[in-house]
Design an enzyme around this catalytic site. Structure first.
Site, PDB file in Angstrom:
ATOM      1  N   ALA A  74       0.842  -1.200   0.000  1.00 38.71           N
ATOM      2  CA  ALA A  74       0.000   0.000   0.000  1.00 38.71           C
ATOM      3  C   ALA A  74       0.874   1.246   0.000  1.00 38.71           C
ATOM      4  O   ALA A  74       2.016   1.225   0.467  1.00 38.71           O
ATOM      5  CB  ALA A  74      -0.925   0.006   1.215  1.00 38.71           C
ATOM      6  N   ASP A  75       0.311   2.325  -0.513  1.00 40.89           N
ATOM      7  CA  ASP A  75       1.032   3.595  -0.505  1.00 40.89           C
ATOM      8  C   ASP A  75       0.028   4.741  -0.417  1.00 40.89           C
ATOM      9  O   ASP A  75      -1.070   4.653  -0.981  1.00 40.89           O
ATOM     10  CB  ASP A  75       1.884   3.758  -1.760  1.00 40.89           C
ATOM     11  CG  ASP A  75       2.907   4.870  -1.618  1.00 40.89           C
ATOM     12  OD1 ASP A  75       3.897   4.671  -0.880  1.00 40.89           O
ATOM     13  OD2 ASP A  75       2.705   5.948  -2.201  1.00 40.89           O
TER      14      ASP A  75
END
Length: 203
Positions: A74-75
């Site tokens: 995730a970012d």
């Protein structure tokens, strides 16, 4: 429903305490293996393209060594006036970011990529966050707390910075770093389901 939680190993390709917290709250058992990648923004890259690319790179970097596991990358980035606000260089930089966000609406983009072998699923959420006006003194007080250190956009909405927030349109958990509802649904497609404490006790 055939729930295969016990037979499918899950790896979080991030050391983020906030993402760890959300997965734990779902009752999931998982390993934490932060991915080491270059997170530089490419020239002309949009916020959505950036978070999608980085979340995918994180997931694949860890999945390469664990082909049988489900790997979640995730970012998250904070954006205002199409400017991506990364992590602050120092506390002066953090204060400048907080003042820039004060009294205005900004966007938080979070992308998630889930990989298992040749299977891949990804999605991106955009949440609009409106801050109340923030004085120099209040911004300095917040930055001095240390909460802004190493945070995208220099704030943590789940912490002291909640006092800045007038309105959130979209997923609050996405602003924290992991859209919980969408992530839960995506993991279910891989046979990973939330569990109660009672279910974990009977393992």
């Amino acid at each position: 429903m055939n729930k295969m939680t016990d037979s499918v190993p899950l790896i979080l390709a991030s050391g983020s305490p906030r993402r760890i917290h959300y997965l734990k709250n779902m009752g999931l058992t998982f390993e934490v293996q932060p991915a080491s990648i270059d997170e530089s923004v490419q020239e002309g890259e949009s916020p959505e393209a950036l978070v999608r690319r980085l979340s995918r790179m994180k997931a694949h970097a860890v999945a390469a060594a664990h082909p049988d596991a489900v790997v979640l990358g995730a970012d998250t980035v904070v954006v205002i006036d199409n400017e991506i606000l990364g992590k602050p260089r120092d506390r002066e930089d953090a204060k400048a970011m907080i003042l820039k966000l004060g009294g205005r609406t900004h966007q938080v983009y979070t992308a998630v990529c889930i990989v298992r072998g040749s299977q891949e699923q990804s999605f991106c959420t955009v949440t609009h966050v409106t801050f109340a006006p923030i004085s120099e003194e209040l911004a300095a007080l917040y930055v001095a707390s240390g909460e802004s250190d190493d945070k995208s956009g220099s704030y943590a909405v789940q912490g002291i910075a909640a006092m800045f927030v007038d309105k959130v349109e979209g997923s609050v958990s996405s602003v924290v770093g992991l859209p919980a509802s969408q992530t839960r649904q995506a993991l279910e497609a891989y046979g990973i389901f939330p569990r109660t404490v009672k279910e974990q006790e009977h393992e």
